[in-house]
Design a protein around this motif. Structure first.
Motif, PDB file in Angstrom:
ATOM      1  N   ALA A  77      42.563  -9.335 -13.699  1.00 51.15           N
ATOM      2  CA  ALA A  77      42.860  -9.856 -15.035  1.00 51.15           C
ATOM      3  C   ALA A  77      44.012 -10.849 -15.007  1.00 51.15           C
ATOM      4  O   ALA A  77      44.019 -11.805 -15.755  1.00 51.15           O
ATOM      5  CB  ALA A  77      43.193  -8.705 -15.981  1.00 51.15           C
ATOM      6  N   GLY A  78      45.021 -10.608 -14.146  1.00 51.14           N
ATOM      7  CA  GLY A  78      46.233 -11.395 -14.259  1.00 51.14           C
ATOM      8  C   GLY A  78      46.343 -12.567 -13.304  1.00 51.14           C
ATOM      9  O   GLY A  78      46.656 -13.664 -13.702  1.00 51.14           O
ATOM     10  N   HIS A  79      46.063 -12.386 -12.021  1.00 49.31           N
ATOM     11  CA  HIS A  79      46.401 -13.381 -11.026  1.00 49.31           C
ATOM     12  C   HIS A  79      45.638 -14.689 -11.142  1.00 49.31           C
ATOM     13  O   HIS A  79      46.209 -15.740 -10.881  1.00 49.31           O
ATOM     14  CB  HIS A  79      46.262 -12.784  -9.628  1.00 49.31           C
ATOM     15  N   PRO A  80      44.352 -14.723 -11.542  1.00 51.27           N
ATOM     16  CA  PRO A  80      43.691 -16.017 -11.667  1.00 51.27           C
ATOM     17  C   PRO A  80      44.316 -16.875 -12.757  1.00 51.27           C
ATOM     18  O   PRO A  80      44.139 -18.084 -12.764  1.00 51.27           O
ATOM     19  CB  PRO A  80      42.253 -15.645 -12.028  1.00 51.27           C
ATOM     20  N   HIS A  81      45.040 -16.272 -13.706  1.00 52.53           N
ATOM     21  CA  HIS A  81      45.634 -17.003 -14.816  1.00 52.53           C
ATOM     22  C   HIS A  81      47.151 -16.861 -14.762  1.00 52.53           C
ATOM     23  O   HIS A  81      47.786 -16.535 -15.746  1.00 52.53           O
ATOM     24  CB  HIS A  81      45.084 -16.486 -16.139  1.00 52.53           C
ATOM     25  N   SER A  82      47.731 -17.091 -13.604  1.00 51.52           N
ATOM     26  CA  SER A  82      49.173 -16.957 -13.460  1.00 51.52           C
ATOM     27  C   SER A  82      49.694 -17.989 -12.472  1.00 51.52           C
ATOM     28  O   SER A  82      48.942 -18.583 -11.704  1.00 51.52           O
ATOM     29  CB  SER A  82      49.546 -15.544 -12.983  1.00 51.52           C
ATOM     30  N   ILE A  83      51.005 -18.188 -12.519  1.00 49.00           N
ATOM     31  CA  ILE A  83      51.676 -19.077 -11.573  1.00 49.00           C
ATOM     32  C   ILE A  83      52.493 -18.218 -10.619  1.00 49.00           C
ATOM     33  O   ILE A  83      53.239 -17.333 -11.050  1.00 49.00           O
ATOM     34  CB  ILE A  83      52.598 -20.062 -12.307  1.00 49.00           C
ATOM     35  N   LYS A  84      52.355 -18.450  -9.355  1.00 50.10           N
ATOM     36  CA  LYS A  84      53.109 -17.716  -8.343  1.00 50.10           C
ATOM     37  C   LYS A  84      54.028 -18.674  -7.600  1.00 50.10           C
ATOM     38  O   LYS A  84      53.586 -19.658  -7.009  1.00 50.10           O
ATOM     39  CB  LYS A  84      52.149 -17.037  -7.359  1.00 50.10           C
ATOM     40  N   ILE A  85      55.339 -18.404  -7.678  1.00 50.41           N
ATOM     41  CA  ILE A  85      56.345 -19.154  -6.927  1.00 50.41           C
ATOM     42  C   ILE A  85      56.918 -18.201  -5.882  1.00 50.41           C
ATOM     43  O   ILE A  85      57.460 -17.148  -6.229  1.00 50.41           O
ATOM     44  CB  ILE A  85      57.481 -19.670  -7.839  1.00 50.41           C
ATOM     45  N   GLU A  86      56.783 -18.534  -4.614  1.00 53.13           N
ATOM     46  CA  GLU A  86      57.252 -17.664  -3.547  1.00 53.13           C
ATOM     47  C   GLU A  86      58.780 -17.595  -3.540  1.00 53.13           C
ATOM     48  O   GLU A  86      59.461 -18.579  -3.832  1.00 53.13           O
ATOM     49  CB  GLU A  86      56.755 -18.157  -2.185  1.00 53.13           C
ATOM     50  N   GLY A  87      59.317 -16.409  -3.209  1.00 50.88           N
ATOM     51  CA  GLY A  87      60.758 -16.233  -3.130  1.00 50.88           C
ATOM     52  C   GLY A  87      61.121 -14.863  -2.601  1.00 50.88           C
ATOM     53  O   GLY A  87      60.268 -13.974  -2.473  1.00 50.88           O
ATOM     54  N   ASP A  88      62.405 -14.694  -2.276  1.00 51.00           N
ATOM     55  CA  ASP A  88      62.884 -13.393  -1.796  1.00 51.00           C
ATOM     56  C   ASP A  88      62.914 -12.375  -2.932  1.00 51.00           C
ATOM     57  O   ASP A  88      62.718 -11.183  -2.719  1.00 51.00           O
ATOM     58  CB  ASP A  88      64.293 -13.540  -1.205  1.00 51.00           C
ATOM     59  N   ILE A  89      63.201 -12.839  -4.142  1.00 52.65           N
ATOM     60  CA  ILE A  89      63.241 -11.996  -5.337  1.00 52.65           C
ATOM     61  C   ILE A  89      62.305 -12.617  -6.365  1.00 52.65           C
ATOM     62  O   ILE A  89      62.329 -13.830  -6.588  1.00 52.65           O
ATOM     63  CB  ILE A  89      64.674 -11.906  -5.909  1.00 52.65           C
ATOM     64  N   THR A  90      61.472 -11.786  -6.975  1.00 50.10           N
ATOM     65  CA  THR A  90      60.483 -12.295  -7.920  1.00 50.10           C
ATOM     66  C   THR A  90      60.855 -11.922  -9.351  1.00 50.10           C
ATOM     67  O   THR A  90      61.126 -10.757  -9.647  1.00 50.10           O
ATOM     68  CB  THR A  90      59.080 -11.737  -7.607  1.00 50.10           C
ATOM     69  N   LEU A  91      60.892 -12.920 -10.224  1.00 53.20           N
ATOM     70  CA  LEU A  91      61.084 -12.714 -11.655  1.00 53.20           C
ATOM     71  C   LEU A  91      59.751 -12.884 -12.362  1.00 53.20           C
ATOM     72  O   LEU A  91      58.955 -13.760 -12.006  1.00 53.20           O
ATOM     73  CB  LEU A  91      62.084 -13.718 -12.223  1.00 53.20           C
ATOM     74  N   GLY A  92      59.497 -12.051 -13.361  1.00 49.76           N
ATOM     75  CA  GLY A  92      58.309 -12.214 -14.172  1.00 49.76           C
ATOM     76  C   GLY A  92      58.577 -13.193 -15.308  1.00 49.76           C
ATOM     77  O   GLY A  92      59.718 -13.373 -15.738  1.00 49.76           O
ATOM     78  N   GLY A  93      57.523 -13.818 -15.787  1.00 52.49           N
ATOM     79  CA  GLY A  93      57.639 -14.728 -16.922  1.00 52.49           C
ATOM     80  C   GLY A  93      56.468 -14.549 -17.871  1.00 52.49           C
ATOM     81  O   GLY A  93      55.325 -14.413 -17.424  1.00 52.49           O
ATOM     82  N   LEU A  94      56.737 -14.502 -19.167  1.00 46.77           N
ATOM     83  CA  LEU A  94      55.691 -14.364 -20.189  1.00 46.77           C
ATOM     84  C   LEU A  94      55.831 -15.513 -21.179  1.00 46.77           C
ATOM     85  O   LEU A  94      56.844 -15.624 -21.875  1.00 46.77           O
ATOM     86  CB  LEU A  94      55.827 -13.023 -20.920  1.00 46.77           C
ATOM     87  N   PHE A  95      54.790 -16.357 -21.257  1.00 40.25           N
ATOM     88  CA  PHE A  95      54.824 -17.523 -22.124  1.00 40.25           C
ATOM     89  C   PHE A  95      53.480 -17.684 -22.845  1.00 40.25           C
ATOM     90  O   PHE A  95      52.426 -17.463 -22.231  1.00 40.25           O
ATOM     91  CB  PHE A  95      55.125 -18.787 -21.317  1.00 40.25           C
ATOM     92  N   PRO A  96      53.503 -18.088 -24.128  1.00 39.64           N
ATOM     93  CA  PRO A  96      52.248 -18.326 -24.848  1.00 39.64           C
ATOM     94  C   PRO A  96      51.694 -19.705 -24.518  1.00 39.64           C
ATOM     95  O   PRO A  96      51.733 -20.630 -25.332  1.00 39.64           O
ATOM     96  CB  PRO A  96      52.679 -18.226 -26.321  1.00 39.64           C
ATOM     97  N   VAL A  97      51.162 -19.853 -23.303  1.00 36.89           N
ATOM     98  CA  VAL A  97      50.633 -21.141 -22.877  1.00 36.89           C
ATOM     99  C   VAL A  97      49.443 -21.541 -23.755  1.00 36.89           C
ATOM    100  O   VAL A  97      49.211 -22.716 -24.008  1.00 36.89           O
ATOM    101  CB  VAL A  97      50.228 -21.085 -21.394  1.00 36.89           C
ATOM    102  N   HIS A  98      48.698 -20.547 -24.227  1.00 35.60           N
ATOM    103  CA  HIS A  98      47.585 -20.793 -25.134  1.00 35.60           C
ATOM    104  C   HIS A  98      47.792 -20.020 -26.432  1.00 35.60           C
ATOM    105  O   HIS A  98      48.490 -18.999 -26.450  1.00 35.60           O
ATOM    106  CB  HIS A  98      46.251 -20.370 -24.508  1.00 35.60           C
TER     107      HIS A  98
END
Length: 402
Positions: A77-98
């Motif tokens: 459900a999530g990964h095909p419609h998400s942006i992944k930026i590689e890093g040592d620490i991962t922050l989540g982001g929630l935005f109303p893109v649509h």
């Protein structure tokens, strides 16, 4: 596995449904109404349960089966419609893109200002932090950014991605066809979440993230109830609650010499709490009477906005309209007023969801002329305008919605 070792995710579904029942028990007596808030909470709990392999009557389930179901469903459900930026620490982001979709479709048209613009601000901030050798030396910040589609339940399902790594996995009973243990990819661990925009989305997601002690910082959610540190102890925000802008609206109404107004609210925490705060402050201040308090349903039916304008005209002397609504609803209210040949009749005072955005008034400029809108104090970030206006399809491949 025994019932004593059930994953915390089982509790998530129950917690959400029980929270919804407590929250709306008095205000929504029709518990079976599928379109009521309480019905939506109940259905959310059941939906989460089903996604995690939990039947209504079945409590003890295999943790391995539970984890496999959750991991597969959240990933699909999530990964095909998400942006992944590689890093040592991962922050989540929630935005109303649509925006909200119509007729059962979760997502609608793309939201340039409220969605893409704000999301690019997060990407820009990550770039600035990672480029500074003194700020986080030898540490790179990454991100997993999801589209909420301006829907609280859809956002909740998407945000299950953030808690996958915190669920204890028991794969002892899982074997491949040849009898060997499976090789399972470790999900990324999210240490904090930036978002969401709408208060209803932030409230829904906050009730899950707090169970896993994941901090959440919102850039736009202003509902007063989010100030309750006992219920939202892992939530914080960088914008003031609606009680402040409600006070500003009362001051504007009194300064303009109005004493008879109507209010419009989008159904949900943001709109209803904002109008409630305006009504309470205006009562305490005195001198302002509210002719009508109208509410826009979460899923407006055809003709809903024309009917709303008709109801406003039942009290034609209340020309001042206080509107606490999301930008999609604002646009359709203005459109309905224009179609009813009432351009210039209503005088609008809009909340921060209208603010300085152009999308609510696009092609409705004449009917919106003279409106006074509220916006929290803000400052320009040096360098961001140049960054944002220089984005192209060639240099911004990481933004899948660009």
């Amino acid at each position: 596995s025994s019932a004593r070792t059930l994953s915390p995710l089982i509790l998530v579904g129950r917690n959400i449904a029980q929270f919804g029942n407590r929250r709306h028990q008095e205000s929504l007596p029709r518990a079976g109404d599928p379109w009521s808030d309480r019905g939506r909470w109940d259905r959310t709990g059941l939906r989460l349960g089903r996604r995690m392999g939990i039947g209504v009557e079945r409590a003890p389930v295999s943790l391995a089966a539970l984890w496999t179901c959750l991991w597969a469903s959240a990933a699909a459900a999530g990964h095909p419609h998400s942006i992944k930026i590689e890093g040592d620490i991962t922050l989540g982001g929630l935005f109303p893109v649509h925006g909200k979709g119509l007729a059962g479709v979760p997502c609608g048209a793309i939201k340039k200002e409220k969605g893409v613009h704000r999301m690019e601000a997060m990407l820009y901030a990550l770039d600035q932090i990672n480029a500074d050798p003194d700020l986080l030396p030898n540490v790179t910040l990454g991100a997993r950014i999801l589209d909420t589609c301006s829907r609280d339940i859809y956002a909740l399902e998407q945000s299950l991605t953030f808690v996958q790594a915190l669920i204890r996995k028991d794969t002892s009973g899982v074997r491949c066809s040849d009898g060997s243990p499976p090789l399972m990819a470790e999900p990324e661990k999210v240490v904090g979440v930036i978002g969401a925009s709408a208060s209803s989305v932030s409230i829904m997601v906050a009730n899950v993230l707090r169970l896993f002690k994941i901090p959440q910082i919102s850039y736009a959610s202003t509902a007063p109830e989010l100030s309750d540190n006992n219920r939202y102890d892992y939530f914080s925000r960088v914008v003031p609650p609606d009680s402040y802008q409600a006070q500003a609206m009362v001051d504007i109404v009194k300064a303009l010499g109005w004493n008879y107004v109507s209010t419009i609210a989008s159904e949900g925490n943001y709109g209803e709490s904002g109008v409630e705060a305006f009504a309470q402050i205006s009562r305490e201040a005195g001198g302002v009477c509210i002719a009508q308090s109208l509410k826009i349903p979460r899923e407006p039916r055809p003709g809903e906005f024309q009917k709303l304008i008709g109801r406003l005209m039942e009290t034609p002397n209340a020309r001042g309209i206080i509107i606490f609504a999301n930008e999609d609803d604002i646009k359709r209210v203005l459109e309905a007023a224009r179609l009813a040949n009432l351009t210039g009749h209503f005088l609008w005072v809009g909340s921060d969801s209208w603010g300085a955005k152009s999308s609510p008034v696009l092609h409705q400029e004449e009917v919106a002329e003279g409106a006074v809108t509220i916006l929290p104090k803000r400052a320009s970030i040096e360098g961001f305008d140049e960054y944002f206006t220089s984005r192209t399809l060639q240099n911004n491949r990481r933004n899948i919605w660009f």
